[in-house]
Design a protein around this motif. Structure first.
Motif, PDB file in Angstrom:
ATOM      1  N   TYR A   1       0.831  -1.208   0.000  1.00 57.31           N
ATOM      2  CA  TYR A   1       0.000   0.000   0.000  1.00 57.31           C
ATOM      3  C   TYR A   1       0.871   1.266   0.000  1.00 57.31           C
ATOM      4  O   TYR A   1       0.588   2.217  -0.723  1.00 57.31           O
ATOM      5  CB  TYR A   1      -0.956   0.009   1.195  1.00 57.31           C
ATOM      6  CG  TYR A   1      -2.025  -1.041   1.087  1.00 57.31           C
ATOM      7  CD1 TYR A   1      -3.050  -0.914   0.157  1.00 57.31           C
ATOM      8  CD2 TYR A   1      -2.009  -2.170   1.895  1.00 57.31           C
ATOM      9  CE1 TYR A   1      -4.040  -1.885   0.051  1.00 57.31           C
ATOM     10  CE2 TYR A   1      -2.990  -3.139   1.788  1.00 57.31           C
ATOM     11  CZ  TYR A   1      -3.997  -2.993   0.861  1.00 57.31           C
ATOM     12  OH  TYR A   1      -4.964  -3.949   0.744  1.00 57.31           O
ATOM     13  N   ILE A   2       1.927   1.250   0.809  1.00 59.19           N
ATOM     14  CA  ILE A   2       2.843   2.395   0.842  1.00 59.19           C
ATOM     15  C   ILE A   2       3.490   2.575  -0.532  1.00 59.19           C
ATOM     16  O   ILE A   2       3.629   3.708  -1.017  1.00 59.19           O
ATOM     17  CB  ILE A   2       3.924   2.215   1.933  1.00 59.19           C
ATOM     18  CG1 ILE A   2       3.296   2.104   3.312  1.00 59.19           C
ATOM     19  CG2 ILE A   2       4.948   3.354   1.883  1.00 59.19           C
ATOM     20  CD1 ILE A   2       2.582   3.339   3.778  1.00 59.19           C
ATOM     21  N   SER A   3       3.848   1.487  -1.160  1.00 54.71           N
ATOM     22  CA  SER A   3       4.425   1.545  -2.503  1.00 54.71           C
ATOM     23  C   SER A   3       3.460   2.212  -3.478  1.00 54.71           C
ATOM     24  O   SER A   3       3.855   3.077  -4.265  1.00 54.71           O
ATOM     25  CB  SER A   3       4.773   0.129  -2.987  1.00 54.71           C
ATOM     26  OG  SER A   3       5.215   0.154  -4.314  1.00 54.71           O
ATOM     27  N   GLY A   4       2.203   1.835  -3.405  1.00 49.37           N
ATOM     28  CA  GLY A   4       1.193   2.432  -4.283  1.00 49.37           C
ATOM     29  C   GLY A   4       1.014   3.917  -4.027  1.00 49.37           C
ATOM     30  O   GLY A   4       0.927   4.716  -4.976  1.00 49.37           O
ATOM     31  N   VAL A   5       0.972   4.298  -2.767  1.00 48.61           N
ATOM     32  CA  VAL A   5       0.808   5.715  -2.421  1.00 48.61           C
ATOM     33  C   VAL A   5       2.000   6.524  -2.932  1.00 48.61           C
ATOM     34  O   VAL A   5       1.834   7.601  -3.513  1.00 48.61           O
ATOM     35  CB  VAL A   5       0.628   5.894  -0.896  1.00 48.61           C
ATOM     36  CG1 VAL A   5       0.756   7.345  -0.487  1.00 48.61           C
ATOM     37  CG2 VAL A   5      -0.712   5.325  -0.456  1.00 48.61           C
ATOM     38  N   LEU A   6       3.203   6.012  -2.743  1.00 50.93           N
ATOM     39  CA  LEU A   6       4.390   6.723  -3.217  1.00 50.93           C
ATOM     40  C   LEU A   6       4.432   6.797  -4.741  1.00 50.93           C
ATOM     41  O   LEU A   6       4.819   7.826  -5.306  1.00 50.93           O
ATOM     42  CB  LEU A   6       5.662   6.060  -2.682  1.00 50.93           C
ATOM     43  CG  LEU A   6       5.966   6.315  -1.212  1.00 50.93           C
ATOM     44  CD1 LEU A   6       7.127   5.446  -0.746  1.00 50.93           C
ATOM     45  CD2 LEU A   6       6.259   7.775  -0.965  1.00 50.93           C
ATOM     46  N   ALA A   7       4.024   5.724  -5.399  1.00 49.15           N
ATOM     47  CA  ALA A   7       4.006   5.731  -6.862  1.00 49.15           C
ATOM     48  C   ALA A   7       3.016   6.772  -7.390  1.00 49.15           C
ATOM     49  O   ALA A   7       3.329   7.535  -8.312  1.00 49.15           O
ATOM     50  CB  ALA A   7       3.659   4.343  -7.389  1.00 49.15           C
ATOM     51  N   ILE A   8       1.841   6.828  -6.793  1.00 47.60           N
ATOM     52  CA  ILE A   8       0.840   7.816  -7.208  1.00 47.60           C
ATOM     53  C   ILE A   8       1.337   9.227  -6.915  1.00 47.60           C
ATOM     54  O   ILE A   8       1.184  10.134  -7.736  1.00 47.60           O
ATOM     55  CB  ILE A   8      -0.515   7.535  -6.527  1.00 47.60           C
ATOM     56  CG1 ILE A   8      -1.118   6.253  -7.096  1.00 47.60           C
ATOM     57  CG2 ILE A   8      -1.471   8.715  -6.687  1.00 47.60           C
ATOM     58  CD1 ILE A   8      -2.299   5.718  -6.327  1.00 47.60           C
TER      59      ILE A   8
END
Length: 117
Positions: free
Chosen positions: A49-56
């Motif tokens: 989830y953190i990866s997704g937030v950072l990617a966005i």
């Protein structure tokens, strides 16, 4: 130019951070399988989830850069992510970075300097 450099550093940090969290998440999820247990593991891995937030966040940051700066200037500056990823690999994952890789990254940054000048 300082504002662009700061925006690009933030964008690089987000993109590299997303990849670091993704690497950790994938290591915790185990081997891929078309099974509920694998997907349940994926859905309960907070690093994913953190990866997704950072990617966005990195994409939104990139949109800001593209809105205000020339593409031919901004895109080559994203090469700073090579340096950030080498540092992250060494500090976070304790990877041994060979000198040739550092030399290559420095040469790329020298090219970026001439593009930005």
């Amino acid at each position: 130019m300082i504002r662009l450099a700061i925006l690009i550093l933030i964008q690089a940090g987000c993109v590299v951070g997303a990849q670091c969290f993704l690497k950790v998440a994938l290591a915790r999820m185990g081997d891929f399988a078309w099974a509920w247990s694998f997907f349940k593991s994926a859905l309960t891995t907070w690093q994913l989830y953190i990866s997704g937030v950072l990617a966005i966040t990195g994409v939104v940051e990139w949109m800001v850069v593209l809105k205000h700066y020339d593409f031919s200037l901004a895109y080559p500056l994203t090469a700073i992510s090579f340096i950030v990823s080498l540092v992250a690999g060494a500090l976070i994952f304790h990877e041994a970075i060979p000198p040739t890789r550092w030399i290559g990254a420095v040469l790329i940054m020298i090219g970026v300097y001439f593009i930005a000048k």
